[in-house]
Design a protein around this motif. Structure first.
Motif, PDB file in Angstrom:
ATOM      1  N   CYS A  57      25.857  -5.132  27.326  1.00  0.00           N
ATOM      2  CA  CYS A  57      25.005  -5.927  26.423  1.00  0.00           C
ATOM      3  C   CYS A  57      24.089  -6.845  27.235  1.00  0.00           C
ATOM      4  O   CYS A  57      22.894  -6.940  26.968  1.00  0.00           O
ATOM      5  N   CYS A 116      20.395  -6.233  29.030  1.00  0.00           N
ATOM      6  CA  CYS A 116      19.103  -6.529  28.379  1.00  0.00           C
ATOM      7  C   CYS A 116      18.991  -8.009  28.065  1.00  0.00           C
ATOM      8  O   CYS A 116      17.931  -8.601  28.204  1.00  0.00           O
ATOM      9  N   LEU A 141      21.419 -18.274  18.415  1.00  0.00           N
ATOM     10  CA  LEU A 141      21.844 -17.257  17.454  1.00  0.00           C
ATOM     11  C   LEU A 141      22.682 -17.864  16.330  1.00  0.00           C
ATOM     12  O   LEU A 141      22.682 -17.385  15.205  1.00  0.00           O
ATOM     13  N   GLY A 194      17.930  -8.759  13.990  1.00  0.00           N
ATOM     14  CA  GLY A 194      17.109  -7.563  14.171  1.00  0.00           C
ATOM     15  C   GLY A 194      15.778  -7.765  13.487  1.00  0.00           C
ATOM     16  O   GLY A 194      15.695  -8.391  12.423  1.00  0.00           O
ATOM     17  N   SER A 195      14.700  -7.250  14.101  1.00  0.00           N
ATOM     18  CA  SER A 195      13.388  -7.495  13.521  1.00  0.00           C
ATOM     19  C   SER A 195      13.221  -6.769  12.198  1.00  0.00           C
ATOM     20  O   SER A 195      12.490  -7.213  11.322  1.00  0.00           O
ATOM     21  N   ARG A 247      16.234  -4.685  10.765  1.00  0.00           N
ATOM     22  CA  ARG A 247      17.495  -4.266  10.141  1.00  0.00           C
ATOM     23  C   ARG A 247      18.084  -5.311   9.227  1.00  0.00           C
ATOM     24  O   ARG A 247      18.874  -5.005   8.359  1.00  0.00           O
ATOM     25  N   VAL A 281      26.291 -11.786  13.369  1.00  0.00           N
ATOM     26  CA  VAL A 281      26.330 -11.433  14.791  1.00  0.00           C
ATOM     27  C   VAL A 281      27.412 -10.378  15.009  1.00  0.00           C
ATOM     28  O   VAL A 281      27.270  -9.486  15.849  1.00  0.00           O
ATOM     29  N   PHE A 283      25.999  -7.002  14.180  1.00  0.00           N
ATOM     30  CA  PHE A 283      25.055  -6.560  15.198  1.00  0.00           C
ATOM     31  C   PHE A 283      25.797  -6.086  16.445  1.00  0.00           C
ATOM     32  O   PHE A 283      25.514  -5.032  16.999  1.00  0.00           O
ATOM     33  N   SER A 284      26.786  -6.867  16.874  1.00  0.00           N
ATOM     34  CA  SER A 284      27.522  -6.539  18.104  1.00  0.00           C
ATOM     35  C   SER A 284      28.236  -5.205  17.958  1.00  0.00           C
ATOM     36  O   SER A 284      28.302  -4.406  18.884  1.00  0.00           O
ATOM     37  N   GLU A 292      25.446  -2.098  17.679  1.00  0.00           N
ATOM     38  CA  GLU A 292      24.621  -1.735  18.834  1.00  0.00           C
ATOM     39  C   GLU A 292      25.298  -0.654  19.653  1.00  0.00           C
ATOM     40  O   GLU A 292      24.671   0.290  20.100  1.00  0.00           O
ATOM     41  N   GLN A 293      26.585  -0.796  19.862  1.00  0.00           N
ATOM     42  CA  GLN A 293      27.261   0.218  20.668  1.00  0.00           C
ATOM     43  C   GLN A 293      27.568   1.472  19.861  1.00  0.00           C
ATOM     44  O   GLN A 293      27.561   2.572  20.391  1.00  0.00           O
ATOM     45  N   GLN A 313      28.665 -15.353  21.933  1.00  0.00           N
ATOM     46  CA  GLN A 313      27.214 -15.413  21.678  1.00  0.00           C
ATOM     47  C   GLN A 313      26.835 -16.667  20.887  1.00  0.00           C
ATOM     48  O   GLN A 313      25.752 -17.217  21.060  1.00  0.00           O
TER      49      GLN A 313
HETATM   50  C1  HEC Z   1      18.299  -1.958  25.407  1.00  0.00           C
HETATM   51  C2  HEC Z   1      18.681  -3.270  25.767  1.00  0.00           C
HETATM   52  C3  HEC Z   1      19.744  -3.914  24.879  1.00  0.00           C
HETATM   53  C4  HEC Z   1      21.097  -3.823  25.000  1.00  0.00           C
HETATM   54  C5  HEC Z   1      21.890  -3.017  25.995  1.00  0.00           C
HETATM   55  C6  HEC Z   1      21.646  -4.676  23.975  1.00  0.00           C
HETATM   56  N1  HEC Z   1      20.642  -5.261  23.269  1.00  0.00           N
HETATM   57 FE1  HEC Z   1      20.875  -6.625  21.805  1.00  0.00          FE
HETATM   58  N2  HEC Z   1      18.900  -6.514  21.409  1.00  0.00           N
HETATM   59  C7  HEC Z   1      17.988  -5.754  22.105  1.00  0.00           C
HETATM   60  C8  HEC Z   1      16.753  -5.703  21.372  1.00  0.00           C
HETATM   61  C9  HEC Z   1      15.513  -4.913  21.762  1.00  0.00           C
HETATM   62  C10 HEC Z   1      16.935  -6.503  20.211  1.00  0.00           C
HETATM   63  C11 HEC Z   1      15.938  -6.750  19.085  1.00  0.00           C
HETATM   64  C12 HEC Z   1      16.281  -5.826  17.949  1.00  0.00           C
HETATM   65  C13 HEC Z   1      15.286  -5.883  16.840  1.00  0.00           C
HETATM   66  O1  HEC Z   1      14.411  -6.726  16.872  1.00  0.00           O
HETATM   67  O2  HEC Z   1      15.412  -5.084  15.903  1.00  0.00           O
HETATM   68  C14 HEC Z   1      18.291  -6.995  20.278  1.00  0.00           C
HETATM   69  C15 HEC Z   1      18.860  -7.840  19.337  1.00  0.00           C
HETATM   70  C16 HEC Z   1      20.142  -8.314  19.391  1.00  0.00           C
HETATM   71  C17 HEC Z   1      20.704  -9.258  18.458  1.00  0.00           C
HETATM   72  C18 HEC Z   1      19.972  -9.874  17.265  1.00  0.00           C
HETATM   73  C19 HEC Z   1      19.146 -11.038  17.721  1.00  0.00           C
HETATM   74  C20 HEC Z   1      18.196 -11.527  16.679  1.00  0.00           C
HETATM   75  O3  HEC Z   1      17.615 -12.547  16.935  1.00  0.00           O
HETATM   76  O4  HEC Z   1      18.002 -10.915  15.631  1.00  0.00           O
HETATM   77  C21 HEC Z   1      21.994  -9.464  18.816  1.00  0.00           C
HETATM   78  C22 HEC Z   1      22.997 -10.388  18.148  1.00  0.00           C
HETATM   79  C23 HEC Z   1      22.248  -8.628  19.964  1.00  0.00           C
HETATM   80  N3  HEC Z   1      21.101  -7.955  20.295  1.00  0.00           N
HETATM   81  C24 HEC Z   1      23.459  -8.518  20.609  1.00  0.00           C
HETATM   82  C25 HEC Z   1      23.745  -7.491  21.492  1.00  0.00           C
HETATM   83  C26 HEC Z   1      25.084  -7.089  21.862  1.00  0.00           C
HETATM   84  C27 HEC Z   1      26.343  -7.769  21.386  1.00  0.00           C
HETATM   85  C28 HEC Z   1      24.956  -6.035  22.702  1.00  0.00           C
HETATM   86  C29 HEC Z   1      26.050  -5.176  23.306  1.00  0.00           C
HETATM   87  C30 HEC Z   1      26.920  -4.566  22.312  1.00  0.00           C
HETATM   88  C31 HEC Z   1      23.532  -5.801  22.901  1.00  0.00           C
HETATM   89  N4  HEC Z   1      22.847  -6.690  22.125  1.00  0.00           N
HETATM   90  C32 HEC Z   1      23.007  -4.846  23.746  1.00  0.00           C
HETATM   91  C33 HEC Z   1      18.223  -5.127  23.305  1.00  0.00           C
HETATM   92  C34 HEC Z   1      19.466  -4.803  23.778  1.00  0.00           C
END
Ligand code: HEC
Ligand code: HEC
Length: 469
Positions: free
Chosen positions: A244, A247, A280, A287-288, A290, A295, A298-299, A302-303, A336
């Protein structure tokens, strides 16, 4: 919608069979068919890699040409303005290039329909394409790649594409970390990038056992669409995957980008810039597009979909991680949720500038933000400069939809979540796809989109104000 792409391809082909052959030959990784599901790989890894590597110089040149056409990417620091860690200057000036023959002032006086009809919207205001639309996937900046390799011997470098923006237009690296639970400590990162190797030493005694376990999971790599052990990967060696915080470096953004998981077919998927995870704890939607409500959700998700492809089917084949809601997801979320915004010493408890501390120009900027500029209609100071809503800025009033940029079809953005403006000077590039390079660009963008007709001085004051947040 399909018709836009079809007509583009037909138009290109109707010029002659020779052109079609050329177009396909130059980037022979064609866009996948217009389907929901991703096709299975059809080639051995060695063949796919050879073709990708052969295409890479042309792919990167095509992207650099687009960036140079759209923006001034040079290093122009804003005097006296540093990002929160104090090591990297905030960039100055408008970087989006104007079309020949108009000024920003003239553009703002024109009606949207006229700008659209005369094709006068600066191209840099349009959605920014991924470096390689056909493949998409995660692309990391070099400093992140180098640091992860140095600490973990894990390779985040793809063989088919490179990161496309210069270092001066990305966030400071590694960024500072501020905790809601320990404001008195200031930055707790010790100037290091948190990794699976060093997190325990850096955080021992500062976080709780539950937070520590959450942090460990956030730093553990799991298989991902482009970083895995199958033939369908974009990294030379078999990879244990991505974490996570690869990025979200130190819980902030490093400008790594991807394609949106929320749209199909592939040609319509817009670029997505990594977001900061600072603050957060106050956000109600994530998500922009979703609009996930926690949180935890989202967590977990993502995986589940191999981080960001919105594809649980393909993810399963490569080895999905399904974190346990109680024992893992909850702890990842708790970690987070203690990440704070950077300090904003000039703001009072209501999110307003303290007149004793702010300059006359910053105070003027605040008046415009609350008044004529209408920024506070959506970026509400009392709620961390957001409103927990999504808004449709209707940019397509200004341009003809369906234009194709490097295989990406520019369609209306539709509703997008209002991002917070707290600590915004630390988070270039701006908007969900990173299409704007500086705060001055965002002021020109909103001046046009909202039709608020700010004069040159008002725009400068507004930028000075945004830096204080
Ligand atoms: C590819 C790189 C990448 C990885 C790896 C990644 N993220 Fe993200 N994350 C992003 C991006 C890009 C967004 C914005 C998504 C959107 O706007 O729809 C985001 C958005 C989020 C958000 C929402 C933030 C918001 O302000 O809306 C959370 C919470 C989050 N990530 C947690 C995690 C967690 C927990 C993990 C691991 C399970 C993870 N991310 C792995 C790129 C990543
Ligand atoms: C109608 C609601 C609305 C108003 C009014 C508004 N914004 Fe926004 N703002 C948004 C939305 C929605 C986004 C996210 C857009 C996107 O990513 O495509 C955003 C994004 C931004 C960003 C980039 C945030 C980031 O993390 O990349 C900045 C900077 C910004 N706005 C500044 C302003 C300023 C300055 C004004 C006033 C001149 C303003 N906004 C007025 C809704 C609004």
């Amino acid at each position: 919608m399909f018709r836009y792409k079809r007509s583009f391809i037909l138009a290109a082909c109707s010029i002659g069979a020779g052109f079609c052959v050329f177009a396909v030959g130059a980037f022979s990784d064609p866009l996948p068919p217009d389907t929901t599901y991703r096709p299975l790989p059809t080639m051995p890894f060695s063949d796919a890699r050879r073709i990708d590597e052969a295409q890479k110089p042309d792919v990167m040149k095509r992207q650099q040409d687009l960036l140079q056409r759209r923006y001034d990417l040079s290093d122009k620091p804003m005097p006296g303005a540093m990002m929160s860690g104090g090591m990297k200057p905030v960039q100055a000036d408008i970087r989006v290039r104007l079309p020949a023959g108009v000024t920003w002032g003239e553009l703002a006086e024109m009606k949207p329909a006229e700008i659209k009809q005369k094709n006068l919207l600066p191209e840099g205001f349009l959605p920014l394409p991924h470096v390689k639309q056909a493949t998409g996937g995660q692309v990391f900046p070099n400093r992140q790649i180098d640091e992860i390799h140095a600490q973990e011997m894990r390779d985040l470098r793809r063989f088919d594409v490179d990161f496309d923006l210069p270092d001066n237009l990305t966030p400071e690296f590694p960024p500072p970390i501020f905790l809601t639970t320990h404001p008195e400590l200031g930055d707790v990162s010790r100037g290091q990038l948190l990794t699976i190797k060093n997190f325990y030493e850096i955080m021992n005694g500062i976080v709780t056992p539950v937070q520590m376990e959450g942090l460990r999971l956030l730093l553990t790599p799991f298989p991902q669409e482009e970083f895995n052990q199958t033939e369908d990967r974009k990294v030379a060696d078999q990879s244990t995957g991505v974490a996570c915080l690869d990025c979200h470096s130190n819980f902030h953004t490093n400008a790594a980008f991807h394609l949106t998981p929320d749209v199909r077919p592939q040609a319509d998927r817009f670029r997505l810039d990594s977001t900061s995870l600072r603050g957060l704890f106050n956000q109600q939607i994530h998500g922009s597009k979703r609009s996930l409500r926690s949180v935890e959700d989202f967590s977990e998700f993502e995986q589940r979909t191999a981080y960001f492809n919105g594809d649980h089917v393909s993810a399963t084949r490569k080895g999905a991680n399904l974190p346990d809601r109680t024992n893992q997801v909850a702890m990842m979320a708790q970690m987070q949720n203690i990440i704070d915004f950077p300090p904003a010493p000039k703001l009072d408890v209501f999110g307003r500038l303290d007149p004793e501390l702010a300059t006359p120009q910053e105070l003027s900027g605040e008046r415009i933000f609350m008044g004529k500029g209408r920024c506070a209609d959506c970026h509400v100071p009392q709620t961390q400069f957001m409103d927990n809503d999504m808004h449709d800025l209707k940019l397509e009033r200004f341009y003809k939809i369906g234009q194709v940029f490097n295989d990406f079809v520019a369609l209306p953005d539709g509703p997008i979540k209002t991002f917070t403006l707290r600590g915004i000077k630390d988070s270039p590039p701006y908007l969900h796809d990173g299409r704007l390079m500086t705060l001055a660009d965002t002021v020109e963008f909103f001046n046009l989109v909202l039709g608020v007709k700010l004069n040159e001085q008002e725009k400068k004051d507004l930028v000075a104000y945004l830096v204080t947040l």
